[in-house]
Enzyme design. Sequence first.
Site, short mmCIF file in Angstrom:
data_model
loop_
_atom_site.label_atom_id
_atom_site.label_comp_id
_atom_site.label_asym_id
_atom_site.label_seq_id
_atom_site.Cartn_x
_atom_site.Cartn_y
_atom_site.Cartn_z
N HIS A 205 0.81 -1.23 0.00
CA HIS A 205 0.00 0.00 0.00
C HIS A 205 0.84 1.28 0.00
O HIS A 205 0.29 2.36 -0.05
CB HIS A 205 -0.95 0.03 1.20
CG HIS A 205 -0.26 0.30 2.51
ND1 HIS A 205 0.51 -0.64 3.14
CD2 HIS A 205 -0.19 1.41 3.26
CE1 HIS A 205 1.00 -0.12 4.26
NE2 HIS A 205 0.60 1.13 4.35
C1 UD1 Z 1 -2.15 5.62 5.92
C2 UD1 Z 1 -0.82 6.06 6.55
C3 UD1 Z 1 0.22 4.96 6.38
C4 UD1 Z 1 -0.29 3.65 6.90
C5 UD1 Z 1 -1.61 3.31 6.25
C6 UD1 Z 1 -2.17 2.03 6.75
C7 UD1 Z 1 -0.29 8.46 6.46
C8 UD1 Z 1 0.53 9.47 5.76
N1 UD1 Z 1 -0.30 7.24 5.88
O1 UD1 Z 1 -1.95 5.48 4.53
O2 UD1 Z 1 1.39 5.32 7.08
O3 UD1 Z 1 0.66 2.64 6.65
O4 UD1 Z 1 -2.53 4.37 6.51
O5 UD1 Z 1 -3.37 1.73 6.14
O6 UD1 Z 1 -0.89 8.74 7.47
N2 UD1 Z 1 -9.67 4.95 2.38
C9 UD1 Z 1 -10.80 4.18 2.43
N3 UD1 Z 1 -11.29 3.88 3.68
C10 UD1 Z 1 -10.71 4.30 4.82
C11 UD1 Z 1 -9.56 5.08 4.73
C12 UD1 Z 1 -9.06 5.39 3.50
O7 UD1 Z 1 -11.34 3.77 1.45
O8 UD1 Z 1 -11.23 3.97 5.92
C13 UD1 Z 1 -9.12 5.28 1.04
C14 UD1 Z 1 -9.39 6.69 0.65
O9 UD1 Z 1 -9.71 6.74 -0.67
C15 UD1 Z 1 -8.07 7.38 0.89
C16 UD1 Z 1 -7.06 6.27 0.66
O10 UD1 Z 1 -7.72 5.09 1.08
O11 UD1 Z 1 -7.90 8.48 0.05
C17 UD1 Z 1 -5.77 6.45 1.40
O12 UD1 Z 1 -6.03 6.67 2.80
P1 UD1 Z 1 -5.02 7.59 3.67
O13 UD1 Z 1 -5.41 7.56 5.09
O14 UD1 Z 1 -4.90 8.91 3.01
O15 UD1 Z 1 -3.63 6.90 3.47
P2 UD1 Z 1 -3.19 5.39 3.53
O16 UD1 Z 1 -2.63 5.01 2.21
O17 UD1 Z 1 -4.27 4.52 4.12
#
Ligand code: UD1
Length: 376
Positions: A205
């Site tokens: 990821h």
């Molecule tokens: C975040 C953390 C990363 C961690 C990861 C674990 C930061 C900078 N990154 O990255 O260190 O390893 O979480 O998962 O804080 N989304 C969903 N459902 C959710 C949450 C997110 O569908 O409940 C989707 C959204 O489209 C979002 C994307 O996932 O834009 C990324 O989520 P985000 O929290 O921005 O970053 P992660 O890649 O999850």
Amino acid sequence: MRIANIVGARPNFMKMAPLLREMRRYPDIQATLIHTGQHYDDAMAGQFFQDLEIPPPDVSLQVGSGTHAFQTAEVMKRLEPVLLERRPHVVVVVGDVNSTLAGAITAAKLGIPVAHVEAGLRSFDRSMPEEINRLLTDAISDHLFVTEESGRANLLREGVDPRKIHMVGNVMIDSLDQSRRLWERSDVLERFALTPGEYGVVTLHRPSNVDDSATLRGLLKSLGEIGRRLPLVFPVHPRTRQRLEAAEEMSGAEGLRYVEPLGYLDFISMVAGARLVLTDSGGLQEETTALGVPCLTLREQTERPVTVAEGTNRIVGTSPDRIMSEASRILAEPRRPSTPRPALWDGRASERIVAVLRNAENIAGNTGSENRELAR
Ligand code: UD1
């Protein structure tokens, strides 16, 4: 003593669960749980509260997804009034996600001492958002709890006062041990028709791996090849799912099976029974080390070097040839007998952390009206 504990994203929950459990053993500690809502889906958050027996949050900030600046700023804006109202004596943040940094800055600017659990880890790669979060959080924390010696060495090199640094072990491993009876009972292998020791687990990821389509395609190619010899199960993170859909790569390959993200107990159970794990996760490098499962880390570096020096982890980068040859090497080796864990990864890190917080001389008194002054 009032302690405000902040969580936001999936890898925070298994770090916070044992800390909350430990805090609640002491009648003199009033532990508050604040969930920023960085992760909000049941699969990314709700299921983890249930599996880890975390009580519902006292406060939910519901910030949701967004750019780094948006997410960090939104947590800060919504957290400040909560801290002003609740006036904690210390704010505890864990790990390296955006919510970690946002929580630390908000508290530090209010003059509230910050405790950072999992401090000092460094990948030395500032293109990783987590590296920025780690550096900044540590720079403004008052209590720095480290999981491995490299953490202490990094902080000392950055000029941190040694009295602030505490080598306490790894709260993630506390969770693993405390929930062992539960994950050992998971029926996930039956549900996915897997035989212990005869499958591999994949997670990917990191933006550097999944947001770049050439890198992603190369990784999928090598996973497809490995899957011909060892069936691979790949619980797909939402970020990765979006990228796979955009690249029209959702069909997988014969031995590479995409599944929905798993809850904590099912996931740990699946990892514990695996012959091999291929990942770019930080926490999984530690969990495989504690479980004695071989791990190939598909990144150029790790901020957790003890998992290589004393654990089961190998850093193999993202070149398909290298990944395939390292996987072949592991599959040709006999399964290793279990090896000792890194120092203090004994399931008691949260006890040590709470003991330090309770004894901290400078905590009481630095709250109340003083905070209100600082917030103006
Ligand atoms: C975040 C953390 C990363 C961690 C990861 C674990 C930061 C900078 N990154 O990255 O260190 O390893 O979480 O998962 O804080 N989304 C969903 N459902 C959710 C949450 C997110 O569908 O409940 C989707 C959204 O489209 C979002 C994307 O996932 O834009 C990324 O989520 P985000 O929290 O921005 O970053 P992660 O890649 O999850």
